[in-house]
Design a protein around this motif. Structure first.
Motif, mmCIF file in Angstrom:
data_model
loop_
_atom_site.group_PDB
_atom_site.id
_atom_site.type_symbol
_atom_site.label_atom_id
_atom_site.label_comp_id
_atom_site.label_asym_id
_atom_site.label_seq_id
_atom_site.Cartn_x
_atom_site.Cartn_y
_atom_site.Cartn_z
ATOM 1 N N ASN A 14 -95.247 27.002 -129.942
ATOM 2 C CA ASN A 14 -95.237 27.349 -128.537
ATOM 3 C C ASN A 14 -93.872 27.972 -128.215
ATOM 4 O OD1 ASN A 14 -95.023 27.377 -125.722
ATOM 5 N ND2 ASN A 14 -96.279 25.545 -125.507
ATOM 6 N N ILE A 15 -93.868 29.213 -127.783
ATOM 7 C CA ILE A 15 -92.611 29.926 -127.543
ATOM 8 C C ILE A 15 -91.804 29.302 -126.402
ATOM 9 C CG2 ILE A 15 -93.547 31.617 -125.934
ATOM 10 C CD1 ILE A 15 -91.785 33.717 -127.391
ATOM 11 N N LEU A 16 -92.451 28.508 -125.560
ATOM 12 C CA LEU A 16 -91.738 27.886 -124.445
ATOM 13 C C LEU A 16 -90.803 26.769 -124.887
ATOM 14 C CD1 LEU A 16 -94.576 27.769 -121.802
ATOM 15 C CD2 LEU A 16 -92.385 28.936 -121.549
ATOM 16 N N ALA A 38 -97.422 32.149 -118.066
ATOM 17 C CA ALA A 38 -97.020 32.016 -116.664
ATOM 18 C C ALA A 38 -95.510 31.817 -116.538
ATOM 19 C CB ALA A 38 -97.782 30.867 -116.007
ATOM 20 N N GLU A 39 -94.920 31.134 -117.487
ATOM 21 C CA GLU A 39 -93.470 30.887 -117.462
ATOM 22 C C GLU A 39 -92.767 31.906 -118.369
ATOM 23 O OE1 GLU A 39 -95.584 28.544 -118.768
ATOM 24 O OE2 GLU A 39 -95.938 27.288 -117.025
ATOM 25 N N ALA A 45 -86.163 33.444 -122.222
ATOM 26 C CA ALA A 45 -84.851 32.802 -122.387
ATOM 27 C C ALA A 45 -84.804 32.022 -123.695
ATOM 28 C CB ALA A 45 -84.559 31.887 -121.203
ATOM 29 N N ASN A 46 -85.895 31.329 -124.020
ATOM 30 C CA ASN A 46 -85.938 30.568 -125.273
ATOM 31 C C ASN A 46 -85.891 31.503 -126.476
ATOM 32 O OD1 ASN A 46 -86.066 28.121 -126.781
ATOM 33 N ND2 ASN A 46 -88.250 28.449 -127.097
ATOM 34 N N ALA A 47 -86.645 32.582 -126.433
ATOM 35 C CA ALA A 47 -86.641 33.534 -127.546
ATOM 36 C C ALA A 47 -85.261 34.179 -127.708
ATOM 37 C CB ALA A 47 -87.699 34.604 -127.316
ATOM 38 N N ALA A 92 -104.505 36.179 -111.402
ATOM 39 C CA ALA A 92 -103.911 35.369 -110.328
ATOM 40 C C ALA A 92 -104.333 33.905 -110.446
ATOM 41 C CB ALA A 92 -104.308 35.939 -108.968
ATOM 42 N N SER A 93 -105.570 33.657 -110.846
ATOM 43 C CA SER A 93 -106.046 32.273 -110.981
ATOM 44 C C SER A 93 -105.301 31.517 -112.075
ATOM 45 C CB SER A 93 -107.551 32.248 -111.258
ATOM 46 O OG SER A 93 -107.833 32.652 -112.598
ATOM 47 N N LYS A 94 -104.663 32.249 -112.978
ATOM 48 C CA LYS A 94 -103.895 31.644 -114.064
ATOM 49 C C LYS A 94 -102.387 31.764 -113.812
ATOM 50 C CE LYS A 94 -107.549 32.715 -117.367
ATOM 51 N NZ LYS A 94 -107.956 31.369 -117.691
ATOM 52 N N ASN A 95 -102.037 32.127 -112.567
ATOM 53 C CA ASN A 95 -100.637 32.311 -112.181
ATOM 54 C C ASN A 95 -99.957 33.398 -113.024
ATOM 55 O OD1 ASN A 95 -98.530 31.760 -110.428
ATOM 56 N ND2 ASN A 95 -97.635 30.220 -111.782
ATOM 57 N N LEU A 96 -100.717 34.460 -113.316
ATOM 58 C CA LEU A 96 -100.230 35.597 -114.100
ATOM 59 C C LEU A 96 -100.338 36.864 -113.259
ATOM 60 C CD1 LEU A 96 -102.091 34.759 -117.430
ATOM 61 C CD2 LEU A 96 -99.669 34.361 -116.943
ATOM 62 N N ARG A 97 -99.644 37.909 -113.697
ATOM 63 C CA ARG A 97 -99.668 39.189 -113.002
ATOM 64 C C ARG A 97 -100.433 40.229 -113.819
ATOM 65 N NH1 ARG A 97 -93.867 41.189 -111.417
ATOM 66 N NH2 ARG A 97 -95.195 42.984 -110.970
ATOM 67 N N PRO A 98 -101.429 40.903 -113.222
ATOM 68 C CA PRO A 98 -102.134 41.955 -113.950
ATOM 69 C C PRO A 98 -101.250 43.176 -114.191
ATOM 70 C CG PRO A 98 -102.866 41.895 -111.678
ATOM 71 C CD PRO A 98 -101.955 40.711 -111.869
ATOM 72 N N ASP A 99 -100.191 43.313 -113.396
ATOM 73 C CA ASP A 99 -99.257 44.437 -113.543
ATOM 74 C C ASP A 99 -97.948 43.977 -114.179
ATOM 75 O OD1 ASP A 99 -98.296 42.910 -111.445
ATOM 76 O OD2 ASP A 99 -97.986 44.602 -110.091
ATOM 77 N N PHE A 100 -98.019 42.995 -115.060
ATOM 78 C CA PHE A 100 -96.831 42.376 -115.636
ATOM 79 C C PHE A 100 -95.905 43.391 -116.298
ATOM 80 C CE2 PHE A 100 -94.538 40.347 -119.159
ATOM 81 C CZ PHE A 100 -93.845 39.371 -118.456
ATOM 82 N N GLY A 101 -96.454 44.394 -116.945
ATOM 83 C CA GLY A 101 -95.644 45.356 -117.683
ATOM 84 C C GLY A 101 -94.497 45.927 -116.875
ATOM 85 N N ARG A 102 -94.757 46.253 -115.611
ATOM 86 C CA ARG A 102 -93.708 46.877 -114.799
ATOM 87 C C ARG A 102 -92.582 45.915 -114.420
ATOM 88 N NH1 ARG A 102 -97.288 48.690 -109.786
ATOM 89 N NH2 ARG A 102 -98.792 48.837 -111.456
ATOM 90 N N SER A 103 -92.774 44.615 -114.677
ATOM 91 C CA SER A 103 -91.722 43.646 -114.361
ATOM 92 C C SER A 103 -90.713 43.483 -115.502
ATOM 93 C CB SER A 103 -92.338 42.281 -114.040
ATOM 94 O OG SER A 103 -92.857 41.677 -115.222
#
Length: 191
Positions: A14-16, A38-39, A45-47, A92-103
């Motif tokens: 687990n990378i977390l 989600a985190e 930071a861990n990686a 969103a139901s999994k506390n994730l962003r569908p547009d994550f790439g741009r972040s």
């Protein structure tokens, strides 16, 4: 794990919370990984603890916010847009962003990464193409989840499926954002 290479170590973890050797690596690469965490900031930071000062990180993540059909007013185009909404609702139901790439650039900045660069790749693909087939397989696997979002109908799923197989139907199914940068080498900055 079956490759008999002396310079290869396979770690399943687990990378977390995995305790990476610090600092052990010159280069870290991940493709379509952090968008499912989600985190993501904690995972990054861990990686980064495992990355040597002056080492490089290169991430590639999807951005479904940039997906568009070439004919949005058509019946298939409207179904494509409905699937896009269902994808967003599922993320969103999994506390994730569908547009994550741009972040990614902001995520890198939050971790004090230097020399940040980015690239965006988006392909306008016809039905039957490799990209369309990937999205068709994804639809088959996630259709029940999409329906549970209550943002889509079975008819929308059927039309989207037809679109992914029709070479006369074109769409940008998603974009890939690449971001890379360098872990600061504080020892060199002190001299």
């Amino acid at each position: 794990q079956k490759l008999p290479l002396p310079n290869l170590e396979v770690i399943q973890a687990n990378i977390l919370d995995y305790a990476f050797k610090e600092p052990a690596y010159d280069f870290i690469h991940a493709r379509y990984v952090f968008m499912h965490i989600a985190e993501a900031q904690s995972a990054l930071a861990n990686a980064l603890r495992a990355l040597k000062p002056g080492g490089w990180i290169f991430l590639e993540e999807a951005d479904f916010g940039l997906s568009e059909p070439s004919m949005p007013q058509s019946e298939n185009g409207q179904s494509f847009i409905a699937v896009k909404k269902a994808i967003a609702a599922l993320f969103a139901s999994k506390n994730l962003r569908p547009d994550f790439g741009r972040s990614l650039p902001l995520l890198f900045q939050s971790q004090k990464i230097d020399n940040i660069n980015t690239a965006l790749q988006a392909s306008l693909s016809p039905g039957g193409s490799a990209m369309a087939r990937i999205m068709h397989l994804s639809l088959l696997q996630l259709s029940s989840d999409y329906l549970r979002t209550q943002t889509i109908t079975q008819s929308d799923l059927d039309h989207y499926s037809q679109m992914t197989e029709d070479p006369n139907q074109w769409a940008v199914y998603y974009a890939t954002v690449s971001a890379w940068g360098q872990k600061p080498d504080l020892t060199n900055k002190l001299h």
